[in-house]
Scaffold this motif. Sequence first.
Motif, PDB file in Angstrom:
ATOM      1  N   THR A   1      51.058  50.518  26.223  1.00 13.28           N
ATOM      2  CA  THR A   1      51.665  51.103  27.417  1.00 13.28           C
ATOM      3  C   THR A   1      50.588  51.541  28.404  1.00 13.28           C
ATOM      4  O   THR A   1      50.694  51.274  29.610  1.00 13.28           O
ATOM      5  N   LEU A   2      49.546  52.205  27.902  1.00 18.98           N
ATOM      6  CA  LEU A   2      48.446  52.599  28.792  1.00 18.98           C
ATOM      7  C   LEU A   2      47.762  51.381  29.405  1.00 18.98           C
ATOM      8  O   LEU A   2      47.417  51.392  30.592  1.00 18.98           O
ATOM      9  N   GLY A   3      47.571  50.347  28.629  1.00 18.59           N
ATOM     10  CA  GLY A   3      46.978  49.121  29.155  1.00 18.59           C
ATOM     11  C   GLY A   3      47.830  48.511  30.252  1.00 18.59           C
ATOM     12  O   GLY A   3      47.308  48.048  31.275  1.00 18.59           O
ATOM     13  N   PHE A   4      49.133  48.514  30.066  1.00 19.12           N
ATOM     14  CA  PHE A   4      50.046  47.992  31.082  1.00 19.12           C
ATOM     15  C   PHE A   4      49.972  48.823  32.361  1.00 19.12           C
ATOM     16  O   PHE A   4      49.903  48.277  33.461  1.00 19.12           O
ATOM     17  N   ILE A   5      49.960  50.141  32.217  1.00 15.67           N
ATOM     18  CA  ILE A   5      49.885  51.021  33.389  1.00 15.67           C
ATOM     19  C   ILE A   5      48.557  50.825  34.126  1.00 15.67           C
ATOM     20  O   ILE A   5      48.522  50.756  35.363  1.00 15.67           O
ATOM     21  N   ILE A   6      47.471  50.716  33.391  1.00 16.10           N
ATOM     22  CA  ILE A   6      46.162  50.501  34.018  1.00 16.10           C
ATOM     23  C   ILE A   6      46.126  49.150  34.730  1.00 16.10           C
ATOM     24  O   ILE A   6      45.600  49.049  35.851  1.00 16.10           O
ATOM     25  N   ALA A   7      46.694  48.125  34.121  1.00 20.50           N
ATOM     26  CA  ALA A   7      46.720  46.804  34.755  1.00 20.50           C
ATOM     27  C   ALA A   7      47.519  46.836  36.053  1.00 20.50           C
ATOM     28  O   ALA A   7      47.094  46.265  37.072  1.00 20.50           O
ATOM     29  N   ILE A   8      48.647  47.519  36.056  1.00 19.80           N
ATOM     30  CA  ILE A   8      49.448  47.643  37.280  1.00 19.80           C
ATOM     31  C   ILE A   8      48.667  48.421  38.333  1.00 19.80           C
ATOM     32  O   ILE A   8      48.654  48.053  39.512  1.00 19.80           O
ATOM     33  N   GLY A   9      47.996  49.503  37.930  1.00 22.75           N
ATOM     34  CA  GLY A   9      47.180  50.284  38.868  1.00 22.75           C
ATOM     35  C   GLY A   9      46.066  49.451  39.483  1.00 22.75           C
ATOM     36  O   GLY A   9      45.818  49.535  40.690  1.00 22.75           O
ATOM     37  N   LEU A  10      45.391  48.642  38.675  1.00 17.06           N
ATOM     38  CA  LEU A  10      44.343  47.774  39.203  1.00 17.06           C
ATOM     39  C   LEU A  10      44.902  46.729  40.159  1.00 17.06           C
ATOM     40  O   LEU A  10      44.283  46.403  41.176  1.00 17.06           O
ATOM     41  N   LEU A  11      46.076  46.211  39.846  1.00 15.18           N
ATOM     42  CA  LEU A  11      46.709  45.240  40.731  1.00 15.18           C
ATOM     43  C   LEU A  11      47.070  45.869  42.074  1.00 15.18           C
ATOM     44  O   LEU A  11      46.827  45.279  43.126  1.00 15.18           O
ATOM     45  N   VAL A  12      47.603  47.079  42.038  1.00 13.58           N
ATOM     46  CA  VAL A  12      47.931  47.796  43.282  1.00 13.58           C
ATOM     47  C   VAL A  12      46.663  48.055  44.075  1.00 13.58           C
ATOM     48  O   VAL A  12      46.627  47.855  45.297  1.00 13.58           O
ATOM     49  N   TRP A  13      45.598  48.491  43.405  1.00 15.43           N
ATOM     50  CA  TRP A  13      44.328  48.736  44.091  1.00 15.43           C
ATOM     51  C   TRP A  13      43.799  47.459  44.736  1.00 15.43           C
ATOM     52  O   TRP A  13      43.316  47.467  45.857  1.00 15.43           O
ATOM     53  N   LEU A  14      43.896  46.342  44.029  1.00 15.30           N
ATOM     54  CA  LEU A  14      43.414  45.073  44.559  1.00 15.30           C
ATOM     55  C   LEU A  14      44.192  44.667  45.806  1.00 15.30           C
ATOM     56  O   LEU A  14      43.596  44.254  46.811  1.00 15.30           O
ATOM     57  N   VAL A  15      45.502  44.808  45.774  1.00 16.21           N
ATOM     58  CA  VAL A  15      46.315  44.472  46.946  1.00 16.21           C
ATOM     59  C   VAL A  15      45.974  45.406  48.100  1.00 16.21           C
ATOM     60  O   VAL A  15      45.803  44.961  49.244  1.00 16.21           O
ATOM     61  N   TYR A  16      45.846  46.685  47.828  1.00 13.07           N
ATOM     62  CA  TYR A  16      45.501  47.654  48.871  1.00 13.07           C
ATOM     63  C   TYR A  16      44.137  47.331  49.484  1.00 13.07           C
ATOM     64  O   TYR A  16      43.979  47.315  50.706  1.00 13.07           O
ATOM     65  N   ALA A  17      43.153  47.041  48.640  1.00 16.06           N
ATOM     66  CA  ALA A  17      41.805  46.732  49.131  1.00 16.06           C
ATOM     67  C   ALA A  17      41.793  45.425  49.922  1.00 16.06           C
ATOM     68  O   ALA A  17      41.101  45.300  50.935  1.00 16.06           O
ATOM     69  N   ALA A  18      42.582  44.439  49.486  1.00 16.32           N
ATOM     70  CA  ALA A  18      42.640  43.173  50.198  1.00 16.32           C
ATOM     71  C   ALA A  18      43.303  43.337  51.564  1.00 16.32           C
ATOM     72  O   ALA A  18      42.895  42.691  52.540  1.00 16.32           O
ATOM     73  N   MET A  19      44.269  44.206  51.648  1.00 14.79           N
ATOM     74  CA  MET A  19      44.938  44.450  52.944  1.00 14.79           C
ATOM     75  C   MET A  19      44.008  45.152  53.916  1.00 14.79           C
ATOM     76  O   MET A  19      44.092  44.922  55.121  1.00 14.79           O
ATOM     77  N   ARG A  20      43.155  46.001  53.417  1.00 11.09           N
ATOM     78  CA  ARG A  20      42.200  46.695  54.287  1.00 11.09           C
ATOM     79  C   ARG A  20      41.024  45.799  54.666  1.00 11.09           C
ATOM     80  O   ARG A  20      40.296  46.106  55.594  1.00 11.09           O
ATOM     81  N   GLY A  21      40.806  44.730  53.922  1.00 16.16           N
ATOM     82  CA  GLY A  21      39.733  43.791  54.231  1.00 16.16           C
ATOM     83  C   GLY A  21      38.441  44.068  53.507  1.00 16.16           C
ATOM     84  O   GLY A  21      37.438  43.419  53.763  1.00 16.16           O
ATOM     85  N   SER A  22      38.452  45.006  52.586  1.00 14.82           N
ATOM     86  CA  SER A  22      37.233  45.316  51.835  1.00 14.82           C
ATOM     87  C   SER A  22      37.597  45.677  50.404  1.00 14.82           C
ATOM     88  O   SER A  22      38.535  46.416  50.162  1.00 14.82           O
ATOM     89  N   LEU A  23      36.844  45.130  49.467  1.00 18.61           N
ATOM     90  CA  LEU A  23      37.113  45.434  48.069  1.00 18.61           C
ATOM     91  C   LEU A  23      36.340  46.654  47.592  1.00 18.61           C
ATOM     92  O   LEU A  23      36.597  47.179  46.537  1.00 18.61           O
ATOM     93  N   PHE A  24      35.356  47.124  48.349  1.00 18.74           N
ATOM     94  CA  PHE A  24      34.575  48.274  47.919  1.00 18.74           C
ATOM     95  C   PHE A  24      34.491  49.317  49.011  1.00 18.74           C
ATOM     96  O   PHE A  24      34.508  49.148  50.134  1.00 18.74           O
TER      97      PHE A  24
END
Length: 85
Positions: free
Chosen positions: A62-85
């Motif tokens: 369950t924790l792994g699933f939640i972390i994976a979803i969080g990373l996916l959300v972060w990736l989409v958010y970072a891609a929308m802003r135009g920067s991954l870091f």
Amino acid sequence: MAERRDDETESRRILERVAHETEPGGASFIARTAKDARDRVTAAGADRADPIEYWGTRIGRTLGFIIAIGLLVWLVYAAMRGSLF
């Protein structure tokens, strides 16, 4: 001769499984995938006689699933802003 018979038996088993998974009356791919994912997260295959293993598996997955979803959300958010870091 026995090896050939084993090969034929294995081939028939594989063909029957493919036929079962692709028949129109069977469960859809999405339904099977959702069931497999639910069974994985809920530790359906864990030994229920050992509560430590059962609950540890459930909590870890369950924790792994939640972390994976969080990373996916972060990736989409970072891609929308135009920067991954």
